[in-house]
Design an enzyme around this catalytic site. Sequence first.
Site, PDB file in Angstrom:
ATOM      1  N   TYR A 124       0.804  -1.226   0.000  1.00 54.74           N
ATOM      2  CA  TYR A 124       0.000   0.000   0.000  1.00 54.74           C
ATOM      3  C   TYR A 124       0.834   1.272   0.000  1.00 54.74           C
ATOM      4  O   TYR A 124       0.286   2.364  -0.121  1.00 54.74           O
ATOM      5  CB  TYR A 124      -0.959   0.014   1.203  1.00 54.74           C
ATOM      6  CG  TYR A 124      -2.168  -0.815   0.945  1.00 54.74           C
ATOM      7  CD1 TYR A 124      -2.067  -2.199   0.887  1.00 54.74           C
ATOM      8  CD2 TYR A 124      -3.405  -0.245   0.718  1.00 54.74           C
ATOM      9  CE1 TYR A 124      -3.171  -2.987   0.627  1.00 54.74           C
ATOM     10  CE2 TYR A 124      -4.517  -1.019   0.463  1.00 54.74           C
ATOM     11  CZ  TYR A 124      -4.399  -2.388   0.418  1.00 54.74           C
ATOM     12  OH  TYR A 124      -5.492  -3.161   0.157  1.00 54.74           O
ATOM     13  N   LYS A 187       2.371 -15.000   4.832  1.00 51.10           N
ATOM     14  CA  LYS A 187       2.711 -16.052   3.854  1.00 51.10           C
ATOM     15  C   LYS A 187       4.232 -16.231   3.886  1.00 51.10           C
ATOM     16  O   LYS A 187       4.925 -16.078   2.865  1.00 51.10           O
ATOM     17  CB  LYS A 187       2.201 -15.585   2.479  1.00 51.10           C
ATOM     18  CG  LYS A 187       2.324 -16.588   1.365  1.00 51.10           C
ATOM     19  CD  LYS A 187       1.288 -17.676   1.399  1.00 51.10           C
ATOM     20  CE  LYS A 187       1.503 -18.665   0.276  1.00 51.10           C
ATOM     21  NZ  LYS A 187       0.749 -19.910   0.441  1.00 51.10           N
ATOM     22  N   ASP A 221      -3.434 -18.342   3.153  1.00 59.80           N
ATOM     23  CA  ASP A 221      -4.326 -19.178   2.328  1.00 59.80           C
ATOM     24  C   ASP A 221      -5.083 -20.176   3.206  1.00 59.80           C
ATOM     25  O   ASP A 221      -6.308 -20.328   3.108  1.00 59.80           O
ATOM     26  CB  ASP A 221      -3.554 -19.882   1.201  1.00 59.80           C
ATOM     27  CG  ASP A 221      -2.215 -20.434   1.652  1.00 59.80           C
ATOM     28  OD1 ASP A 221      -1.801 -20.162   2.790  1.00 59.80           O
ATOM     29  OD2 ASP A 221      -1.572 -21.157   0.861  1.00 59.80           O
ATOM     30  N   ASP A 245      -6.521  -6.323   4.592  1.00 56.44           N
ATOM     31  CA  ASP A 245      -7.611  -5.736   3.817  1.00 56.44           C
ATOM     32  C   ASP A 245      -8.513  -6.838   3.273  1.00 56.44           C
ATOM     33  O   ASP A 245      -9.739  -6.800   3.402  1.00 56.44           O
ATOM     34  CB  ASP A 245      -7.008  -4.917   2.661  1.00 56.44           C
ATOM     35  CG  ASP A 245      -8.047  -4.053   1.980  1.00 56.44           C
ATOM     36  OD1 ASP A 245      -9.160  -3.937   2.506  1.00 56.44           O
ATOM     37  OD2 ASP A 245      -7.742  -3.492   0.911  1.00 56.44           O
TER      38      ASP A 245
END
Length: 357
Positions: A124, A187, A221, A245
């Site tokens: 971002y 991740k 995930d 988000d």
Amino acid sequence: MVYNVTLIPGDGTGPEITEATKRVVEATGVKIKWEEVECGEGAMKKHGTPLPPYVLDSIRKNKVALKGPITTPIGTGFRSVNVALRHELDLYACLRPCKSYPGVRSKYKDIDLVVVRENTEDLYLGIEFAPGSEEAKAIRGFSKGKIKESAAISIKPISPEASKKIVKFAFDYAVGHKRKKVTAICKANIMKFTDGLFYDAAREVARQYSGRVEYEERLIDNMCMQLVQKPELYDVLVLPNLYGDILSDLCAGLVGGLGVAPGANFGDNGALFEAVHGSAPKYTGQNKVNPTAVILSAQLMLEHLGETEAAAKLERAVADVIREGKRVTYDLGGTAGTSQMGDAIIEKLAKAKQPVH
Ligand code: NAD
């Protein structure tokens, strides 16, 4: 006591929703002096910038702001005012509680999750390079040909300072709200440096809360699937910006959608309260969309101001109106408009004030 609060009506359906919210907050009995300022599309037309400096000055002075959603044109036009506000005011923590309210149509019940999202870095930051730019060529050189010449490139910075700060915020929230567990999510099996660093920072902070709040880690995930299958196993979730988000929209989906998902952004010097949803531009001016998400954001604002009793009363009034289902908006299966649903909540608040005989 009178609180000074900056009010940003926002774009699209924002002004209708914030108007209803303002009336509801006033009905709690908490005295607020609203300082209304404009940013977004309207400010762009009037001042040539979507975020005029007086907006930031007002929030810096009052330290508390309630905001309607602001439209970000896709592809062209200005960058997101929402992202700029968080950045300029260093609102590093985004808090998004996701709670089931009986009466809201959802495949799930009894959900009570809190998403804590890092707000200041990650993808971002907007450090992006167009295909063929000098910067993209230089980075491609480092990649030893792994990056295609035609590729655009975005940079993902994750620092230990920001990561520790957000994880500490999540643990402090857990302690303050009698929550049992914090789950750090990223991740790190693929992004070993950036997301690996996030886990390292999270573990360091978690040790300070050992014995008081449980700590665990999940890959993003797997977490998406776990939340859909077994949401009851989770409590407070802490994530870097982009994953946060996406996951907060997933959690909003678990509790019945964007119409009922509130949010807050906290920094060391101020706080800004806003719904998860956007400006729903197709419904502008129709008095149609659900004001609940902004009203529940205002409830978080009352809590932040220390008005915990008024905040609890407001939440009960919202929950009662939703449970009865008589004066609710279309997304909750009703035919009431934005302002009528606000009126119904105000009536509940008025009844709550009357002495019980
Ligand atoms: P959106 O959240 O505005 O709307 C998507 C759909 O969700 C709507 O069409 C509507 O069906 C439903 N919805 C949203 N809010 C609702 C409500 N209160 N009651 C009932 N239904 C509701 O998402 P979008 O269409 O992707 O975005 C529109 C604009 O809002 C974009 O410019 C986007 O950048 C901006 N946006 C702003 C914020 C913010 O201000 N924080 C957040 C997200 C999106």
